[in-house]
Design an enzyme around this catalytic site. Structure first.
Site: not given
Length: 544
Positions: A309, A366, A417
């Site tokens: 990321e 995301k 994440c």
């Protein structure tokens, strides 16, 4: 005048004997309260001590057993108080990485605040467990209530914070296999059920009363029926063992060779906030070393390369000559995480497929943004506890589509994440045909803390839940290759520059957890809320 003689019957008695009678001493109310408080503090800390990176899955049921035993047959307000103390003792050390990250500039307040807010939800669990503990088959309802509280705190406030779910303590052990049936929710329920069963067993045996943790409440006089608590303990453990044959690892859709780039980052904590170029350059350099190794024959050529990321940063032009050069030299696509700003001027945290010929391709945005970092409510107040208010002048835009990218002839399921903590990211990706999963992440903010290991445990659970291998690509570690059974085939250390190259299985079958989706969560929520309602109605009816 006559007199009557009254006969008196004298009952002979045994001569008095000096027999020493045992004197049973029980703690007074204050001492008993103090013992209960110490017990839940110790249990909460034990739950942390049994969490990753430590492989002590059996501690979690024991910790829940202590909480359940203390709140059993108590009033809701007492259960709430003990639950809050238990939750704080658990979450404060578990979230210690927040202090490592923000403490130097903001003091302990962000760390204490997050732990306290999340502990309130465990307090609600304690209150509910106390209420339903008098119902028949109490361990089932106590476990359902605890998992319901977990689900609520995973969604509220500000999108929730699922860190510290019971399921995430089970990255090893027999109950991990249950993730293939009902996902993280079922694993949490199994842990809570075993713990609540043990609490019921302790309560029916009167062990708590003898220890002085509760006042006499008729526990010794209660019928000693052992079937329910013993079953509550045994079923999760035996069920987990029985489900392991359902956890497949065969490559039923072929294999692919993948490379994971860990370019490392300086251990600066908040100092990394404006060091985007450092992350980019470190990972470009590490990728160039991979190219040299492949071209020299020291490393086999991968089918694609996974970057972490926030390696890239691109505007509407969507160009990065160095990434394009690496993809071209290798002749394979790259999967790269970065911050993207489109023509709408909105910022997105995204994963992009970088093609050897055309560059920027399909992307995943995301879905679950980190509160007070990627999305910032109450900005003026948040400025007191978050450095991201000044770093990002506007909130990032979340995505709402499952992360499935076509790359190198396969469908790659992607979550970024924080996404890995949520149940609605990788399951839908597997349902849409992803045969391999990837978790690009940037944990360099958190130093040599346990955060990366906690996140790796979540990836291990997602592997079993979906029946897929999972690639974890981290800027500074821990990067890993996780097999479909949750075992770690390869991994790096923290704050090292290291590339991983591995052959990974692709799998196309769908687990029960993938098919059921959110059904287990909603089922247990209905059971938990229904049990609380039934306990409340029963209490009002009896005048308790």
């Amino acid at each position: 005048m006559s007199t009557e003689k009254v006969d008196r019957v004298v009952v002979p008695t045994a001569p008095a004997q000096d027999v020493a009678q045992p004197v049973r001493r029980t703690p007074g109310p204050r001492a008993a309260w103090a013992l209960r408080l110490v017990a839940v503090i110790a249990a909460g800390f034990a739950l942390y001590a049994g969490s990753p990176p430590r492989e002590a899955w059996w501690v979690a049921p024991l910790a829940i057993a202590v909480l359940g035993a203390v709140v059993r047959h108590r009033r809701a307000r007492a259960g709430f108080g003990y639950g809050v103390v238990f939750g704080f003792a658990f979450l404060l050390p578990l979230l210690g990485w927040l202090q490592d990250f923000l403490g130097a500039d903001f003091g302990p307040w962000p760390w204490l605040g997050v732990a306290a807010v999340e502990a309130l939800f465990i307090g609600l669990a304690g209150a509910g467990m106390a209420l339903v503990s008098r119902l028949p088959v109490a361990p089932v309802w106590m476990a359902a209530v605890f998992v319901t509280a977990e689900s609520v705190r995973s969604a509220f406030p500000f999108g929730g914070f699922p860190w510290g779910r019971l399921a995430f303590t089970q990255d090893t052990g027999p109950m991990l296999s249950l993730a293939a049936i009902g996902g993280a929710t079922l694993v949490s329920f199994a842990v809570a059920l075993a713990g609540s069963g043990l609490a019921e067993l302790i309560g029916r045996a009167g062990l708590i009363e003898r220890a002085g943790l509760i006042e006499r409440a008729g526990l010794i006089r209660a019928p000693r029926r052992w079937a329910v608590p013993v079953a509550a303990i045994a079923v999760p453990l035996l069920g987990g063992l029985a489900c392991w044959p359902l956890v497949g690892t065969d490559a039923n859709a072929g294999t692919k060779r993948v490379a994971i780039i860990q370019g490392n980052a300086p251990n600066l904590g908040l100092g990394l906030l404006y060091e985007d170029d450092v992350l980019h350059d470190n990972h470009v350099r590490a990728a160039e070393e991979l190219v040299d190794d492949v071209q020299a024959g020291r490393v086999p050529k991968p089918d694609f390369v996974l970057f972490p990321e926030q390696v890239g940063s691109w505007g509407p032009a969507r160009s990065d000559p160095e990434l394009s050069a690496i993809a071209s030299r290798l002749g394979v696509p790259l999967i790269v995480g970065g911050l993207g700003q489109d023509r709408d001027q909105q910022l997105r945290n995204e994963i992009v497929r970088w093609d050897p010929e055309t560059g920027f391709g399909d992307r995943y945005v995301k879905q679950h943004l980190v509160p007070f970092a990627e999305t910032i409510p109450m900005r003026e107040v948040a400025r007191l506890v978050s450095p991201f208010v000044d770093r990002f002048q506007s909130d990032m835009v979340p995505g709402d589509d499952p992360g499935v990218l076509d790359v190198a002839g396969l469908k790659l399921g992607v979550g970024i994440c924080y996404d890995v903590a949520y149940d609605d990211v990788f399951g839908p990706a597997a349902a849409e045909g992803a045969t391999l999963l990837a978790v690009p992440t940037n944990n360099a903010w958190y130093g040599h803390s346990e955060m990366s290991y906690q996140q790796l445990a979540m990836s291990r659970l997602r592997a079993v839940e979906t029946g897929r291998a999972v690639l974890v690509g981290a800027t500074s570690g821990v990067s890993a290759v996780v097999a479909p059974d949750g075992s770690v085939a390869a991994r790096t250390e923290l704050f090292t520059e290291q590339n991983l190259v591995a052959e990974v299985p692709l799998r196309s079958n769908r687990t029960w957890a993938t098919e059921l989706g959110s059904v287990p969560m909603w089922t247990l929520a209905v059971l938990g809320v229904g049990a609380i309602a039934a306990a409340g109605w029963r209490a009002r009816k009896s005048g308790a």
